[in-house]
Design a protein around this motif. Structure first.
Motif, PDB file in Angstrom:
ATOM      1  N   GLU A   1       0.956  -1.450   0.234  1.00 29.49           N
ATOM      2  CA  GLU A   1       0.059  -0.270   0.019  1.00 29.49           C
ATOM      3  C   GLU A   1       0.978   1.415  -0.045  1.00 29.49           C
ATOM      4  O   GLU A   1       1.618   1.380   0.028  1.00 29.49           O
TER       5      GLU A   1
ATOM      6  N   GLU B   1      -3.960   9.180   3.974  1.00 27.58           N
ATOM      7  CA  GLU B   1      -4.922   8.443   3.031  1.00 27.58           C
ATOM      8  C   GLU B   1      -4.278   7.300   2.562  1.00 27.58           C
ATOM      9  O   GLU B   1      -2.922   7.171   2.361  1.00 27.58           O
ATOM     10  N   THR B   2      -4.760   6.310   2.618  1.00 28.84           N
ATOM     11  CA  THR B   2      -4.464   5.001   2.474  1.00 28.84           C
ATOM     12  C   THR B   2      -4.647   4.437   1.048  1.00 28.84           C
ATOM     13  O   THR B   2      -6.112   4.063   1.054  1.00 28.84           O
ATOM     14  N   ASP B   3      -3.903   3.956   0.400  1.00 30.90           N
ATOM     15  CA  ASP B   3      -3.993   3.511  -0.961  1.00 30.90           C
ATOM     16  C   ASP B   3      -3.759   1.852  -0.693  1.00 30.90           C
ATOM     17  O   ASP B   3      -2.219   1.244  -1.190  1.00 30.90           O
TER      18      ASP B   3
END
Length: 150
Positions: A43, A53-55
């Motif tokens: 990630e 924010e985590t993608d």
């Protein structure tokens, strides 16, 4: 005299039993840990202001790997989705992993580019690379989270 010698010997044995550290002859160094296998991208975390924010990435991007198994050279296979297609970009270059008490810096170089990453975490499961992005960009901090490939 025999009792004093026995008492002295017993106290030496007792002290030696409790004063020994764990056997760290099998401990692995940070360099060895970095070179222990391929690291697969899991990630990317981006910080904008105070918000992170985590993608979790698409399946294509999660194929991306870093390999530091050579002592001085690295191999990067990064994947990205372009126009619906999964595209691979392979990079081969040199690296230096500088560890000190204050900072752990990973410098990766190709013919054209130098990348400097702060190694935020390196353990048997995760490699987390942190880089600070341009002040012009609204994203100030990026963490790339890699897991060891088994």
């Amino acid at each position: 005299m025999k009792n004093i010698f026995s008492l002295f010997l017993a106290s030496i044995l007792l002290l030696s039993a409790f004063s020994c550290k764990e056997d760290d002859s099998l401990a692995i160094s940070q360099d060895q840990l970095l070179r222990s296998g391929k690291w697969q991208l899991k990630e990317i975390r981006k910080t904008k202001g105070n918000i992170t924010e985590t993608d979790k990435l698409l399946a294509c991007e999660r194929q991306s790997t870093l390999d530091f198994s050579d002592v001085t050279n690295y191999n990067s296979n990064m994947y990205k989705t372009e126009k619906g297609n999964c595209v691979q970009e392979q990079t081969i270059g040199t690296y230096v992993y500088n560890t000190s008490k204050t900072i752990r810096l990973l410098t990766m170089e190709t013919k054209d580019t130098t990348y400097n990453y702060y190694v935020k975490q390196l353990d048997p499961k995760y490699l987390i690379l942190q880089d600070t992005l341009s002040k012009i960009d609204t994203i100030k901090l990026r963490l790339q989270v890699f897991e060891i490939v088994k």
